[in-house]
Scaffold this motif. Structure first.
Motif, PDB file in Angstrom:
ATOM      1  N   UNK A   2       0.933  -1.322  -0.181  1.00 58.94           N
ATOM      2  CA  UNK A   2      -0.067   0.030  -0.137  1.00 58.94           C
ATOM      3  C   UNK A   2       0.739   1.083  -0.127  1.00 58.94           C
ATOM      4  N   UNK A   3       0.164   2.478  -0.437  1.00 57.20           N
ATOM      5  CA  UNK A   3       0.885   3.686  -0.547  1.00 57.20           C
ATOM      6  C   UNK A   3       0.128   4.873   0.010  1.00 57.20           C
ATOM      7  N   UNK A   4       0.705   5.801   0.783  1.00 54.21           N
ATOM      8  CA  UNK A   4      -0.233   7.043   1.011  1.00 54.21           C
ATOM      9  C   UNK A   4       0.097   7.984  -0.065  1.00 54.21           C
ATOM     10  N   UNK A   5      -0.952   8.526  -0.636  1.00 52.20           N
ATOM     11  CA  UNK A   5      -0.714   9.613  -1.778  1.00 52.20           C
ATOM     12  C   UNK A   5      -1.389  10.836  -0.966  1.00 52.20           C
ATOM     13  N   UNK A   6      -0.249  11.809  -0.780  1.00 56.83           N
ATOM     14  CA  UNK A   6      -0.651  13.089  -0.119  1.00 56.83           C
ATOM     15  C   UNK A   6      -0.753  14.110  -1.135  1.00 56.83           C
ATOM     16  N   UNK A   7      -1.821  14.580  -1.306  1.00 52.21           N
ATOM     17  CA  UNK A   7      -2.127  15.539  -2.532  1.00 52.21           C
ATOM     18  C   UNK A   7      -2.177  16.939  -2.018  1.00 52.21           C
ATOM     19  N   UNK A   8      -1.322  17.829  -2.571  1.00 51.50           N
ATOM     20  CA  UNK A   8      -1.240  19.086  -2.697  1.00 51.50           C
ATOM     21  C   UNK A   8      -1.260  19.888  -1.437  1.00 51.50           C
ATOM     22  N   UNK A   9      -0.591  19.134  -0.367  1.00 55.25           N
ATOM     23  CA  UNK A   9      -0.515  19.936   0.840  1.00 55.25           C
ATOM     24  C   UNK A   9       0.458  21.391   0.725  1.00 55.25           C
ATOM     25  N   UNK A  10       0.070  22.181   0.092  1.00 50.39           N
ATOM     26  CA  UNK A  10       1.125  23.393  -0.110  1.00 50.39           C
ATOM     27  C   UNK A  10       0.522  24.602   0.294  1.00 50.39           C
ATOM     28  N   UNK A  11       1.416  25.535   0.759  1.00 44.93           N
ATOM     29  CA  UNK A  11       1.125  26.612   1.370  1.00 44.93           C
ATOM     30  C   UNK A  11      -0.295  27.516   0.709  1.00 44.93           C
ATOM     31  N   UNK A  12      -0.215  27.553  -0.661  1.00 42.91           N
ATOM     32  CA  UNK A  12      -1.227  28.266  -1.287  1.00 42.91           C
ATOM     33  C   UNK A  12      -2.694  27.695  -1.163  1.00 42.91           C
ATOM     34  N   UNK A  13      -2.727  26.469  -0.598  1.00 41.79           N
ATOM     35  CA  UNK A  13      -4.095  25.856  -0.383  1.00 41.79           C
ATOM     36  C   UNK A  13      -4.338  26.038   1.361  1.00 41.79           C
ATOM     37  N   UNK A  14      -3.321  26.444   1.894  1.00 36.59           N
ATOM     38  CA  UNK A  14      -3.502  26.519   3.211  1.00 36.59           C
ATOM     39  C   UNK A  14      -4.056  27.880   3.906  1.00 36.59           C
ATOM     40  N   UNK A  15      -3.853  28.014   5.296  1.00 34.73           N
ATOM     41  CA  UNK A  15      -4.303  29.254   5.911  1.00 34.73           C
ATOM     42  C   UNK A  15      -3.632  30.471   5.344  1.00 34.73           C
ATOM     43  N   UNK A  16      -4.301  31.391   4.871  1.00 40.00           N
ATOM     44  CA  UNK A  16      -3.859  32.640   4.215  1.00 40.00           C
ATOM     45  C   UNK A  16      -2.874  32.261   2.836  1.00 40.00           C
ATOM     46  N   UNK A  17      -3.381  31.370   2.197  1.00 39.29           N
ATOM     47  CA  UNK A  17      -2.626  30.993   0.960  1.00 39.29           C
ATOM     48  C   UNK A  17      -3.682  31.684  -0.260  1.00 39.29           C
ATOM     49  N   UNK A  18      -3.147  31.735  -1.293  1.00 36.90           N
ATOM     50  CA  UNK A  18      -3.618  32.285  -2.379  1.00 36.90           C
ATOM     51  C   UNK A  18      -4.829  31.542  -2.830  1.00 36.90           C
ATOM     52  N   UNK A  19      -4.954  30.399  -2.628  1.00 35.14           N
ATOM     53  CA  UNK A  19      -6.578  29.400  -2.840  1.00 35.14           C
ATOM     54  C   UNK A  19      -6.548  28.700  -1.588  1.00 35.14           C
ATOM     55  N   UNK A  20      -6.846  29.352  -0.598  1.00 36.20           N
ATOM     56  CA  UNK A  20      -7.111  28.861   0.765  1.00 36.20           C
ATOM     57  C   UNK A  20      -8.265  27.769   0.673  1.00 36.20           C
ATOM     58  N   UNK A  21      -8.149  26.721   1.123  1.00 33.26           N
ATOM     59  CA  UNK A  21      -9.026  25.843   1.296  1.00 33.26           C
ATOM     60  C   UNK A  21      -9.705  25.845   2.759  1.00 33.26           C
ATOM     61  N   UNK A  22     -10.921  25.995   3.160  1.00 35.06           N
ATOM     62  CA  UNK A  22     -11.331  26.268   4.666  1.00 35.06           C
ATOM     63  C   UNK A  22     -10.776  24.876   5.401  1.00 35.06           C
ATOM     64  N   UNK A  23     -10.261  25.302   6.389  1.00 29.17           N
ATOM     65  CA  UNK A  23      -9.651  24.341   7.309  1.00 29.17           C
ATOM     66  C   UNK A  23      -8.586  23.376   6.960  1.00 29.17           C
ATOM     67  N   UNK A  24      -8.118  23.792   6.136  1.00 28.66           N
ATOM     68  CA  UNK A  24      -7.081  22.801   5.242  1.00 28.66           C
ATOM     69  C   UNK A  24      -5.957  22.512   6.482  1.00 28.66           C
ATOM     70  N   UNK A  25      -5.414  23.289   7.260  1.00 29.68           N
ATOM     71  CA  UNK A  25      -4.435  22.991   7.981  1.00 29.68           C
ATOM     72  C   UNK A  25      -4.652  22.000   9.274  1.00 29.68           C
ATOM     73  N   UNK A  26      -5.967  21.489   9.257  1.00 28.27           N
ATOM     74  CA  UNK A  26      -6.439  20.487  10.453  1.00 28.27           C
ATOM     75  C   UNK A  26      -5.854  19.333   9.695  1.00 28.27           C
ATOM     76  N   UNK A  27      -5.714  18.908   8.324  1.00 30.81           N
ATOM     77  CA  UNK A  27      -5.214  17.595   7.902  1.00 30.81           C
ATOM     78  C   UNK A  27      -3.726  17.350   8.167  1.00 30.81           C
ATOM     79  N   UNK A  28      -2.994  18.576   8.398  1.00 28.26           N
ATOM     80  CA  UNK A  28      -1.556  18.262   8.622  1.00 28.26           C
ATOM     81  C   UNK A  28      -1.145  17.372   9.732  1.00 28.26           C
ATOM     82  N   UNK A  29      -1.744  17.593  10.829  1.00 26.68           N
ATOM     83  CA  UNK A  29      -1.230  16.586  12.015  1.00 26.68           C
ATOM     84  C   UNK A  29      -1.787  15.447  11.630  1.00 26.68           C
TER      85      UNK A  29
END
Ligand code: VGL
Ligand code: ZN
Length: 203
Positions: A2-29
């Protein structure tokens, strides 16, 4: 395998990013914890040249979240994001990246967007991830990251199409949500054969 596929955990999709995804940072931990349970970790990185055709700023009179018709269908226009070499395109500094063995960059062709880890949006041009996974004997994929209704969804649908078993870790994904698109994404993924779990049952 099996493999873990981590998709696009980049600054621009996280808090205060250019294309902020609501609550994005909660997925990081949650993702950081999952990484410890996997021998194979793969990441994707949205990686656009300046002036990319998916940016509203590249089209006169268009605003972010407008849509246009292109050769391969309907394209949502985005705020400028994940421009190659900028800090917005970097992985979030809290994400553990040391265990990642492959980083698939996508969206680097100016005229075509790429949501999926497997195919660009024309549904023809391949990223090569299928070959890598098959060569490594990996059959089961666990999808996490951003955004549920775009890059996660298309990666999951294409992964299933390529013959992998794909499981979405529900507390490790977050979506942009345009007009119910997150709920729609979950039903599309389910209808295509995706499975769902949460990080507690996986660990
Ligand atoms: C994404 C919109 C534009 C994503 C990438 O990672 O879901 N969404 N580029
Ligand atoms: Zn993008």
């Amino acid at each position: 395998m099996r493999a873990l596929l981590i998709i696009d955990v980049q600054n621009d999709f996280c808090k205060n990013g250019a294309l902020e995804v609501p609550e994005a940072n909660t997925v990081i931990p949650v993702i950081n914890k999952l990484i410890q349970g996997f021998d194979t970790v793969i990441q994707t990185q949205d990686w656009h040249p300046a002036g990319h055709s998916s940016f509203a700023s590249s089209h006169d009179g268009k605003s972010p979240y407008d849509t246009i018709e292109v050769d391969y269908g309907i394209q949502v226009l985005w705020p400028d994001h994940c421009v190659q070499g900028t800090s917005g395109a970097e992985f979030h500094p809290d994400l553990i990246t040391e265990k990642s063995q492959v980083i698939i960059r996508k969206g680097f062709r100016k005229e075509i967007d790429s949501y999926s880890a497997f195919y660009e949006n024309d549904q023809k041009t391949k990223t090569g991830l299928t070959g890598y996974l098959k060569t490594r004997g990996i059959k089961d994929l666990y999808a996490v990251g951003l955004a549920t209704d775009f890059c996660v969804k298309w990666s999951v649908l294409d992964g299933l199409k390529e013959g992998f078993n794909v499981t979405v870790v529900k507390d490790a994904v977050k979506g942009i949500d345009m007009d119910g698109s997150v709920e729609k994404a979950f039903s599309e993924m389910e209808a295509a054969g995706a499975r769902f779990t949460d990080s507690d049952s996986l660990l």
